[in-house]
Write a protein that holds these residues in place. Structure first.
Motif, mmCIF file in Angstrom:
data_model
loop_
_atom_site.group_PDB
_atom_site.id
_atom_site.type_symbol
_atom_site.label_atom_id
_atom_site.label_comp_id
_atom_site.label_asym_id
_atom_site.label_seq_id
_atom_site.Cartn_x
_atom_site.Cartn_y
_atom_site.Cartn_z
ATOM 1 N N ALA A 1 0.825 -1.213 0.000
ATOM 2 C CA ALA A 1 0.000 0.000 0.000
ATOM 3 C C ALA A 1 0.861 1.265 0.000
ATOM 4 O O ALA A 1 0.558 2.244 0.693
ATOM 5 C CB ALA A 1 -0.969 0.000 1.184
ATOM 6 N N VAL A 2 1.953 1.235 -0.776
ATOM 7 C CA VAL A 2 2.794 2.420 -0.952
ATOM 8 C C VAL A 2 3.093 2.547 -2.439
ATOM 9 O O VAL A 2 2.859 1.624 -3.232
ATOM 10 C CB VAL A 2 4.119 2.314 -0.167
ATOM 11 C CG1 VAL A 2 3.854 2.241 1.337
ATOM 12 C CG2 VAL A 2 4.939 1.119 -0.618
ATOM 13 N N SER A 3 3.619 3.687 -2.844
ATOM 14 C CA SER A 3 3.937 3.885 -4.248
ATOM 15 C C SER A 3 5.168 3.077 -4.632
ATOM 16 O O SER A 3 6.047 2.823 -3.780
ATOM 17 C CB SER A 3 4.206 5.373 -4.529
ATOM 18 O OG SER A 3 5.424 5.784 -3.927
ATOM 19 N N PRO A 4 5.285 2.655 -5.889
ATOM 20 C CA PRO A 4 6.465 1.900 -6.324
ATOM 21 C C PRO A 4 7.777 2.652 -6.084
ATOM 22 O O PRO A 4 8.774 2.044 -5.705
ATOM 23 C CB PRO A 4 6.211 1.679 -7.817
ATOM 24 C CG PRO A 4 4.720 1.676 -7.941
ATOM 25 C CD PRO A 4 4.252 2.710 -6.951
ATOM 26 N N SER A 5 7.770 3.965 -6.294
ATOM 27 C CA SER A 5 9.005 4.736 -6.112
ATOM 28 C C SER A 5 9.433 4.745 -4.638
ATOM 29 O O SER A 5 10.628 4.608 -4.330
ATOM 30 C CB SER A 5 8.821 6.167 -6.621
ATOM 31 O OG SER A 5 7.784 6.820 -5.913
#
Length: 290
Positions: free
Chosen positions: A211-215
């Motif tokens: 539940a976090v951005s790929p970056s």
């Protein structure tokens, strides 16, 4: 892909290396280690995080770490408390199982327990710390002076460390590790990767699970483990392949598939890059050592 593949000479007459009281900080610490020799690390002072296999530990004085061969590990010293530690690297054949009478004894039992229980840290009591520090100093003196019989003396000292460590090992559950400044999803992601090496593991899918951005996932993963996501997954798959090459009769093609590689040429390229040899050569060397 460039985890530090520490090299040892398999043909040396004394297959052990001692690094005495080395102080590490964020500037001097080496990248990830990945090698086939066993390793014992004793922490004299300082603090930091230690990443072993897929678990983080908070290092402190008096800790003893057991690192089986073929295990990714990396220290991350705290900026204000550099780690001072001693490390013993050695070939498993060097301390091979001995038998007196009907009783067989394996000096490497503690490593097997650490790997099976996924707990690589032992906290030593004050008297135990004094004893191992004395043994380490005596081993260093033997290696420096090289008096007649020094190789036998070094072996006996190493076996003494392993004997006491075997007796110290607690078969119970390991202590819960504190997360420190690490996000909780990182440990979950490492556990997931370890359990799903044969599956397709993409950065976007792992980030979605966390539940976090790929970056952000990529940045934190590299910061904490020293490897980017793809490098880490490939290294873990090659480690598993090395175990299968040594312990099973599967063909190289079958092992490539069991370790999540989509093609045999890709498996060969990555194995050579990570392990430093071809799968066939690695298996021949492993067969000769058993």
């Amino acid at each position: 892909m460039n985890p530090l593949r520490k090299h040892f000479d398999p043909d040396t007459s004394l297959p052990i290396e001692l690094v005495l009281r080395s102080t590490k900080n964020l500037q001097s610490e080496l990248p990830d280690h990945l090698h086939d020799w066993y390793e014992i690390i004793y922490v004299h002072s300082g603090a930091g995080s230690f990443f072993i296999n897929h678990t983080f530990y908070e290092m402190q004085a008096g800790d003893l770490y057991l690192i089986p061969g073929n295990t990714i590990h990396r220290t991350l010293p705290h900026s204000d408390e550099p780690i001072t530690s001693s490390a013993m690297f050695f070939s498993g054949q060097y301390v091979q199982t001995t038998a007196i009478g009907k009783d067989a004894y394996s000096f490497l039992r503690c490593f097997d327990k650490a790997k099976t229980g996924r707990n690589y840290r032992i906290e030593l009591l004050p008297a135990e710390r004094t004893r191992i520090e004395s043994i380490i100093d005596e081993m260093n003196e033997e290696l420096l002076l090289r008096q007649p019989g020094y190789s036998q003396a070094v072996l006996l000292l190493l076996q003494t460390v392993l004997l006491h460590t075997n007796r110290k090992m607690n078969p119970g559950e390991p202590k819960q590790q504190h997360g420190g400044s690490r996000p909780g999803w990182l440990q979950s992601a490492l556990n997931y990767i370890d359990a799903h090496l044969v599956d397709s593991l993409s950065l976007s899918a792992l980030a979605a699970r966390a539940a976090v951005s790929p970056s952000y996932f990529s940045r934190m993963f590299k910061q904490m483990t020293g490897l980017n996501v793809t490098e880490y997954i490939i290294a873990k798959r090659i480690m598993h392949a090395k175990e299968l090459l040594g312990d099973t009769d599967y063909t190289v093609a079958e092992i490539a598939s069991l370790c999540g590689f989509e093609s045999l040429p890709h498996f060969y390229r990555m194995f050579k890059k990570v392990a430093g040899s071809t799968p066939a050569h690695y298996k021949r060397v492993d067969d000769r050592s058993t």
